[in-house]
Design an enzyme around this catalytic site. Structure first.
Site, PDB file in Angstrom:
ATOM      1  N   HIS A 130       0.973  -1.082  -0.059  1.00 11.23           N
ATOM      2  CA  HIS A 130      -0.042  -0.129   0.122  1.00 11.23           C
ATOM      3  C   HIS A 130       0.885   1.051  -0.075  1.00 11.23           C
ATOM      4  O   HIS A 130       2.085   1.239   0.716  1.00 11.23           O
ATOM      5  CB  HIS A 130      -0.923  -0.061   1.255  1.00 11.23           C
TER       6      HIS A 130
ATOM      7  N   GLU B 149      -1.505  -0.973   8.560  1.00  5.37           N
ATOM      8  CA  GLU B 149      -2.644  -1.907   9.064  1.00  5.37           C
ATOM      9  C   GLU B 149      -1.629  -2.756   9.865  1.00  5.37           C
ATOM     10  O   GLU B 149      -0.554  -2.780  10.035  1.00  5.37           O
ATOM     11  CB  GLU B 149      -3.157  -2.572   7.790  1.00  5.37           C
TER      12      GLU B 149
ATOM     13  N   HIS C 123       3.556  -7.790   1.312  1.00  2.83           N
ATOM     14  CA  HIS C 123       2.810  -8.618   2.254  1.00  2.83           C
ATOM     15  C   HIS C 123       1.894  -9.322   1.266  1.00  2.83           C
ATOM     16  O   HIS C 123       1.372  -9.214   0.504  1.00  2.83           O
ATOM     17  CB  HIS C 123       2.357  -7.776   3.403  1.00  2.83           C
TER      18      HIS C 123
ATOM     19  N   ARG D 201      -1.602  -4.554  -6.489  1.00  2.00           N
ATOM     20  CA  ARG D 201      -1.172  -6.044  -6.350  1.00  2.00           C
ATOM     21  C   ARG D 201      -0.027  -6.334  -7.291  1.00  2.00           C
ATOM     22  O   ARG D 201      -0.072  -5.958  -8.599  1.00  2.00           O
ATOM     23  CB  ARG D 201      -2.680  -6.833  -6.949  1.00  2.00           C
TER      24      ARG D 201
END
Length: 322
Positions: free
Chosen positions: A103, A120, A178, A198
């Site tokens: 991200h 996150e 990740h 992605r």
């Protein structure tokens, strides 16, 4: 308005990689066998959470914010985020490996998407034997080396794999590559953002036989190519105390292993409080009411509440504030 402890109707998402643990382990009312995500508390456009308990049943999170502002969110939260709810809370069931992704940070996300970035954290609730996460690289990598690995299909050789067990917690800052591996059920706390780059999807095809879109070029300037051992969260698990886990600019998370009654004076807390139940069940009381929270459920406590009482014989809670 009577801002008692609020539960919300889960927003369920079918995914190619989803499974049945949200139904079988967390008791979500699901008929599908490929449900991958339960959005527990969301202010994302098109996915706004709606109250499911008490007299405010049917009221959206956005309506609550518009009507109550700082009383619900906290004055400092409103000053930073206005009427936007700054955190997205999920439970995720990976029956198959998720795509490898990352991200962008706030600056890049603002420039490209007029959005926040996405920092996150993950708390592992259940994992099959040998289940793993991918987090970061297994060595320092140059951008050219990374590009070459994408082109020749050797990207997986550069990935760092972490075998996981219940209670393991990971902080995923922006830029860190990740992926959640098959067999992992976890709680996710993140900035309110749905911006994901992605970079590899194991050559899977969707229900129409198409490969999913990759964001190879967008990712190049967003990736942290260095190897860093900064993601595993070390925390205590003493009973009936606040065990600090993550403290970052976007959220603060604590772990509470509850076996009795615990009263918190939150007079100085200028923020809403979220409780995610990751084990057992507990009663949560505040200035306006009480609610029972069971494993797999989430409750929002208004910032205006100045005392929070937690009662349980056995419960594990994640406490989240700003």
């Amino acid at each position: 308005m009577n801002l008692y402890p609020l539960k919300f109707d889960p927003i369920l998402k079918e995914r190619l990689w989803g499974g049945t643990k949200l139904k079988n382990v967390l008791n979500k009312l699901i008929s599908s066998d490929i449900t991958g995500e339960s959005w527990e508390l969301s202010g994302v456009d098109g996915n706004i959470s709606v109250v499911v308990n008490g007299e405010l049943r049917g009221t959206s999170l956005q309506e609550l914010i518009q009507q109550n502002g700082a009383e619900l969110l906290g004055k400092s939260v409103v000053e930073r985020f206005g009427s936007d709810f700054p955190i997205l809370i999920k439970f995720i069931d990976a029956n198959q490996d998720l795509s490898i992704q990352l991200h962008p940070d706030d600056k890049l996300a603002k420039e490209r998407h007029n959005s926040f970035g996405k920092t996150e954290m993950w708390y592992v609730m259940d994992s099959d034997p040998g289940a793993k996460l991918i987090i970061g690289f297994n060595k320092n990598v140059e951008k050219d080396e990374y590009i070459k690995s994408v082109e020749n299909g050797s990207l997986l050789d550069l990935m760092n794999y972490e075998e996981v067990n219940e209670g393991d917690t990971f902080f995923i800052n922006t830029g860190k590559i990740h992926a959640i591996g098959a067999g992992v059920l976890l709680a996710e706390i993140q900035q309110t953002s749905d911006i994901t780059y992605r970079i590899f999807d194991f050559n899977r095809k969707d229900k129409d036989g198409n490969l999913r879109e990759l964001h190879t070029d967008l990712a190049l300037d967003a990736i942290d190519y260095s190897m860093k051992d900064d993601f595993k969260v070390q925390y205590s698990n003493e009973n009936n105390v606040i065990n600090k886990m993550v403290d970052c600019p976007y959220f603060k998370t604590n772990f509470i292993d509850l076996t009795a009654e615990m009263i918190q004076d939150v007079t100085k807390r200028d923020s809403f409080t979220i409780y995610m139940c990751v084990g057992g069940e507990a009663e949560i009381r505040d200035d306006w009411g009480s609610v029972l929270i069971k494993k797999g459920e989430t409750v929002l406590i208004a910032a205006a509440s100045k005392s929070i009482e937690l009662i349980a014989e056995k419960a594990k809670l994640l406490e989240v504030t700003i």
